[in-house]
Design a protein around this motif. Sequence first.
Motif, short mmCIF file in Angstrom:
data_model
loop_
_atom_site.label_atom_id
_atom_site.label_comp_id
_atom_site.label_asym_id
_atom_site.label_seq_id
_atom_site.Cartn_x
_atom_site.Cartn_y
_atom_site.Cartn_z
N PRO A 132 -15.69 10.24 -4.86
CA PRO A 132 -16.03 11.37 -5.78
C PRO A 132 -14.78 12.51 -5.77
N LEU A 133 -14.46 12.69 -4.33
CA LEU A 133 -13.57 13.88 -4.65
C LEU A 133 -12.18 13.47 -5.02
N PHE A 134 -11.67 11.96 -5.18
CA PHE A 134 -10.45 11.74 -5.80
C PHE A 134 -10.85 11.88 -7.45
N ALA A 135 -12.01 11.42 -7.83
CA ALA A 135 -12.29 11.61 -9.30
C ALA A 135 -12.32 13.16 -9.58
N LEU A 136 -12.70 13.76 -8.83
CA LEU A 136 -12.50 15.19 -9.13
C LEU A 136 -10.99 15.91 -9.23
N TYR A 137 -10.40 15.50 -8.08
CA TYR A 137 -8.89 15.94 -8.00
C TYR A 137 -8.02 15.01 -9.11
N ASP A 138 -8.57 14.14 -9.58
CA ASP A 138 -7.37 13.33 -10.54
C ASP A 138 -7.77 13.75 -12.02
N ASP A 139 -8.88 14.52 -12.31
CA ASP A 139 -9.01 15.24 -13.63
C ASP A 139 -8.02 16.14 -13.75
N PRO A 140 -7.02 15.90 -14.91
CA PRO A 140 -5.84 16.93 -15.19
C PRO A 140 -6.66 18.51 -15.37
N GLU A 141 -7.82 18.53 -16.23
CA GLU A 141 -8.24 19.63 -16.57
C GLU A 141 -8.93 20.53 -15.55
N VAL A 142 -9.66 19.74 -14.66
CA VAL A 142 -10.09 20.29 -13.28
C VAL A 142 -9.05 20.84 -12.41
N MET A 143 -7.64 20.34 -12.54
CA MET A 143 -6.65 20.94 -11.52
C MET A 143 -5.69 21.61 -12.65
N ARG A 144 -5.84 22.02 -13.88
CA ARG A 144 -5.05 22.73 -14.38
C ARG A 144 -4.36 23.87 -14.03
N TYR A 145 -5.40 24.76 -13.40
CA TYR A 145 -4.87 25.95 -12.86
C TYR A 145 -4.57 25.95 -11.20
N TYR B 96 -14.89 27.37 -5.56
CA TYR B 96 -15.52 26.45 -6.15
C TYR B 96 -14.63 25.39 -6.96
N ARG B 97 -14.94 24.16 -7.22
CA ARG B 97 -14.20 23.29 -7.88
C ARG B 97 -15.37 22.21 -8.29
N ALA C 172 -12.96 36.40 -4.19
CA ALA C 172 -12.63 35.24 -4.59
C ALA C 172 -11.30 35.50 -5.38
N ALA C 173 -10.38 34.57 -5.96
CA ALA C 173 -9.15 34.56 -6.36
C ALA C 173 -8.96 33.33 -7.37
N THR C 174 -8.04 33.62 -8.44
CA THR C 174 -7.61 32.55 -9.22
C THR C 174 -6.57 32.95 -10.00
N MET C 175 -6.02 32.21 -10.94
CA MET C 175 -4.97 32.60 -11.71
C MET C 175 -5.66 33.58 -12.82
N ALA C 176 -4.65 34.45 -13.29
CA ALA C 176 -5.15 35.42 -14.23
C ALA C 176 -5.64 34.79 -15.50
N VAL C 177 -4.96 33.68 -15.72
CA VAL C 177 -5.26 33.07 -17.07
C VAL C 177 -6.53 32.21 -17.12
N ASN C 178 -7.25 31.88 -15.82
CA ASN C 178 -8.21 31.22 -15.72
C ASN C 178 -9.46 31.84 -16.23
N LEU C 179 -9.57 32.09 -17.53
CA LEU C 179 -10.79 32.79 -17.95
C LEU C 179 -12.12 32.34 -17.70
N GLY C 180 -12.31 31.21 -17.45
CA GLY C 180 -13.71 30.51 -17.17
C GLY C 180 -13.96 30.97 -15.96
N ILE D 108 3.29 26.70 -12.30
CA ILE D 108 2.85 25.88 -13.51
C ILE D 108 2.71 26.94 -14.38
N PRO D 109 2.34 26.62 -15.70
CA PRO D 109 2.14 27.50 -16.83
C PRO D 109 1.10 28.47 -16.37
N GLY D 110 1.14 29.71 -16.90
CA GLY D 110 0.21 30.71 -16.66
C GLY D 110 0.71 31.62 -15.21
N THR D 111 1.55 30.93 -14.45
CA THR D 111 1.94 31.57 -12.96
C THR D 111 2.54 32.95 -13.28
N GLU D 112 3.39 33.19 -14.46
CA GLU D 112 4.00 34.28 -14.72
C GLU D 112 2.92 35.42 -15.05
#
Length: 194
Positions: free
Chosen positions: A22-35, A99-100, A133-141, A165-169
């Motif tokens: 299940p961890l592999f499935a989570l980490y292999d989803d490009p949308e989950v890992m986008r940011y 969280y992920r 908590a911290a995240t990329m500024a573009v991760n609005l969710g 990655i896109p949004g890092t700027e």
Amino acid sequence: MRVFLETERLLLRQFTGADVDPLFALYDDPEVMRYLNGGEPADRAEIENHDLPAFLGYHERFPGYGFWAAIEKSSGDFLGWFHFRPLRGHHTDDPELGYRLNRSSWGKGYATEGSLAILEKGFTEFGARRIWAATMAVNLGSRRVMEKIGMRHVRTFHEHFDNPIPGTEEGEVEYAITLEEWRARVGLVSGKDG
């Protein structure tokens, strides 16, 4: 199986060796890992030999802190994970919340529900003075979840990445809530309900 906490719909439990798939499935989803890594494919061997052992070892180094598998109580399905941990250079009374969660659980309030329960446990049982908590500024969710649980924007900062990655700027953002802010928030909520 060690249970960290339960909410109305979630069970947060210690990871086991059976959680590789299940961890592999989570980490292999490009949308989950986008940011996180731009949606790159996951490496199952890295999860099995590095990530999962690190999750399991965390509990030995910092009792009560670590990474917790998020299970939907009604179905028993693995939804992802939450972490609650002091980072290197931070005191144990200044832990990070993270969280992920898999895509099928998005938009259902699980991140908010689990995070609120962790805040309560952190402030009432673990002696936290501040939780952040911290995240990329573009991760609005993710930013919306932080705001829903009462965290406030503390700062925007920029880190150097070899492969941005896109949004890092736009930078990273840190949100936090102190014990005093949490107490005031809980008091307000209790007053409205009572």
